[in-house]
Design an enzyme around this catalytic site. Structure first.
Site, short mmCIF file in Angstrom:
data_model
loop_
_atom_site.label_atom_id
_atom_site.label_comp_id
_atom_site.label_asym_id
_atom_site.label_seq_id
_atom_site.Cartn_x
_atom_site.Cartn_y
_atom_site.Cartn_z
CG ASN A 88 -4.35 6.26 13.81
OD1 ASN A 88 -5.01 7.22 14.17
ND2 ASN A 88 -3.29 6.36 13.03
CB CYS A 129 6.10 -2.09 16.70
SG CYS A 129 7.76 -1.61 16.20
CD GLU A 143 -2.78 -1.38 2.34
OE1 GLU A 143 -3.84 -2.00 2.21
OE2 GLU A 143 -2.37 -0.99 3.45
CB SER A 157 9.04 4.86 15.20
OG SER A 157 8.52 5.23 13.95
N GLY A 181 6.58 -1.60 6.48
CA GLY A 181 7.96 -2.09 6.53
C GLY A 181 8.94 -1.15 7.19
CB CYS A 228 2.80 -1.53 14.11
SG CYS A 228 2.95 -1.29 12.33
CB CYS A 254 7.26 -4.72 9.38
SG CYS A 254 8.65 -3.93 10.25
CB CYS A 293 2.85 7.71 3.11
SG CYS A 293 3.32 6.64 4.46
N1 SAH Z 1 9.05 1.05 10.18
C1 SAH Z 1 9.22 2.45 10.15
C2 SAH Z 1 8.41 3.09 9.09
C3 SAH Z 1 6.91 2.95 9.27
S1 SAH Z 1 6.35 4.47 9.78
C4 SAH Z 1 8.93 3.04 11.50
O1 SAH Z 1 8.37 2.35 12.33
O2 SAH Z 1 9.33 4.17 11.72
C5 SAH Z 1 4.79 4.13 10.45
C6 SAH Z 1 4.58 5.01 11.65
O3 SAH Z 1 3.28 4.73 12.19
C7 SAH Z 1 5.57 4.69 12.75
O4 SAH Z 1 5.94 5.85 13.45
C8 SAH Z 1 4.77 3.77 13.61
O5 SAH Z 1 5.32 3.66 14.87
C9 SAH Z 1 3.42 4.42 13.56
N2 SAH Z 1 2.34 3.53 14.00
C10 SAH Z 1 2.35 2.19 14.04
N3 SAH Z 1 1.16 1.72 14.51
C11 SAH Z 1 0.39 2.82 14.76
C12 SAH Z 1 -0.95 3.00 15.23
N4 SAH Z 1 -1.71 1.96 15.52
N5 SAH Z 1 -1.40 4.27 15.35
C13 SAH Z 1 -0.63 5.33 14.99
N6 SAH Z 1 0.63 5.21 14.53
C14 SAH Z 1 1.14 3.97 14.42
FE1 SF4 Z 2 7.61 -2.27 11.47
FE2 SF4 Z 2 7.49 0.37 11.82
FE3 SF4 Z 2 5.33 -1.17 12.24
FE4 SF4 Z 2 7.38 -1.27 13.92
S1 SF4 Z 2 6.06 0.49 13.52
S2 SF4 Z 2 6.30 -3.04 13.08
S3 SF4 Z 2 9.09 -1.01 12.55
S4 SF4 Z 2 6.34 -0.83 10.30
#
Ligand code: SAH
Ligand code: SF4
Length: 367
Positions: A316, A141, A117, A240, A186, A144, A137, A130
């Site tokens: 979110n 986390c 996506e 992050s 990712g 996520c 990934c 984006c």
């Molecule tokens: N893997 C990289 C790039 C993805 S960025 C990273 O983690 O930085 C995606 C962003 O959305 C990251 O800052 C991630 O932590 C955030 N994110 C993940 N799950 C989320 C959620 N449920 N609500 C809001 N932000 C979220």
């Molecule tokens: Fe991967 Fe970023 Fe999601 Fe963490 S927040 S699982 S590093 S996509």
């Protein structure tokens, strides 16, 4: 056979054997995964003058071009040979969804049937794309959606830069697309080669011609690659962070056990920032997890001395995840502590939630 007379075609170390693609059992070259300098080497190997590489690069990344036949400034014989040894990978739209707030989520089907996506985020006078760098990934986390999918594979450079080309083709206009953020599916720094090859295409003026200053790479905190990126590129960095101490971060982000906060902050301090640039710290606010005033105080201490801006992202809701968004009062109190300590801290309004295009919601419902 003139088309197959390339010296190094079968030598695994040669330029030509990099970025192969399997098309119906045939090993082909994925030209859109070539850096501009690799295209030069390829043209040299094919006995062509150096300027052919620039001509080819321009065609490869021109919206709407699907094959070699229309590349009229290339000799017919070269076009035939190119079509014989390689192909132009493009992304097939699987689904395009538009949010009430103007955000557009593109789902693309890749050659192997996997789906990724890309999100187009409209802002007042420009658009941001984006971009995803992996299918799924591996970082796991807890909050996520993409992380919950697990890791499938790295994206090829043609699939990474191709997301931008395909969105531009869909819009029919490149002009208003100004910023690129690697914040899709990712972990970009876990696909360092794919990421940086795509960067070389995205920033070449004959490629997609984006300024490095308009590109931001977001990472969960892979320390060696952060430093490498800083030395090799002049792109913006987003971390992050999501927690101000190891105890909380270990709980939320397994990567913190590999690279604890002290190491991560040390890398941020050493990241070479050009003038007026700051590191963006993303901080996801989850009720009862990391949203208390003492977390904000610790965060302010942690970032002391780093040129930074903080994005507070209220969680979110994502199906099946055991976290909640804090109340508005808690979010504002958290922000206040940071701004009182002298930081720029913005509360990010999430866009595209109605189509699951907001941060952390990518990954699709079917994959
Ligand atoms: N893997 C990289 C790039 C993805 S960025 C990273 O983690 O930085 C995606 C962003 O959305 C990251 O800052 C991630 O932590 C955030 N994110 C993940 N799950 C989320 C959620 N449920 N609500 C809001 N932000 C979220
Ligand atoms: Fe991967 Fe970023 Fe999601 Fe963490 S927040 S699982 S590093 S996509």
């Amino acid at each position: 056979m003139p088309g197959n007379s390339l010296r190094n075609f079968d030598n695994p170390d040669s330029v030509l054997s990099a970025f192969r693609l399997d098309i119906e059992g045939l090993s082909m070259l994925d030209f859109r995964s070539f850096t501009p300098s690799r295209l030069e080497a390829l043209m040299q190997e094919m006995g062509q003058p150096a300027y052919r590489a620039r001509q080819l690069l321009r065609w490869l990344w021109r919206p709407g071009v699907r094959d070699f036949s229309g590349m009229m400034n290339l000799p017919a014989d070269l076009r035939r040979r190119l079509a014989k040894i390689g192909a132009m990978v493009s992304l097939a739209p699987h689904e395009i969804q538009r949010s009430a707030d103007g955000t557009v989520k593109y789902a693309w089907t890749l050659r192997d049937g996997m789906i990724i996506e890309t999100v187009l985020i409209p802002e007042r006078d420009h658009n941001t794309i984006c971009i995803s760098t992996q299918v799924g990934c591996a970082m796991g986390c807890r909050f996520c959606h993409t992380g919950r999918m697990g890791f499938r594979r790295n994206l090829r450079p043609s699939e990474i830069a191709g997301q931008v080309l395909s969105v531009v083709e869909n819009l029919g206009d490149r002009r208003h697309v100004r910023n690129l953020v690697f914040m899709g599916m990712g972990e970009p720094l876990a696909n360092y080669r794919g990421l940086t090859t795509a960067l070389s295409i995205l920033t070449d003026e004959l490629g997609l011609n984006f300024s490095q200053r308009r590109i931001t790479v977001s990472t969960c905190g892979l320390v060696p690659e952060i430093l490498r990126l800083g030395h090799e590129w002049d792109v913006g960095l987003a971390i992050s962070l999501h927690a101000p101490d190891d105890e909380a971060r270990n709980r939320l982000m397994p990567v913190n056990k590999r690279y604890p906060l002290a190491e991560l902050m040390n890398a941020c301090r050493r990241y070479p920032l050009s003038k007026r640039r700051r590191i963006t710290f993303e901080y996801l606010l989850m009720a009862g997890e990391n949203d208390r005033p003492e977390h904000a105080v610790r965060l302010a201490e942690l970032l002391r001395g780093i040129p930074s801006k903080i994005n507070l992202i209220p969680f979110n809701p994502s199906s099946g995840l055991p976290f909640n968004r804090p109340g508005d009062a808690e979010i504002q109190a958290f922000q206040r502590i940071l701004t009182d300590a002298g930081y720029t801290a913005m509360i990010r309004k999430s866009k595209g939630q109605d189509i699951a295009a907001a941060c952390g919601q990518l990954g699709g419902s079917s994959v």
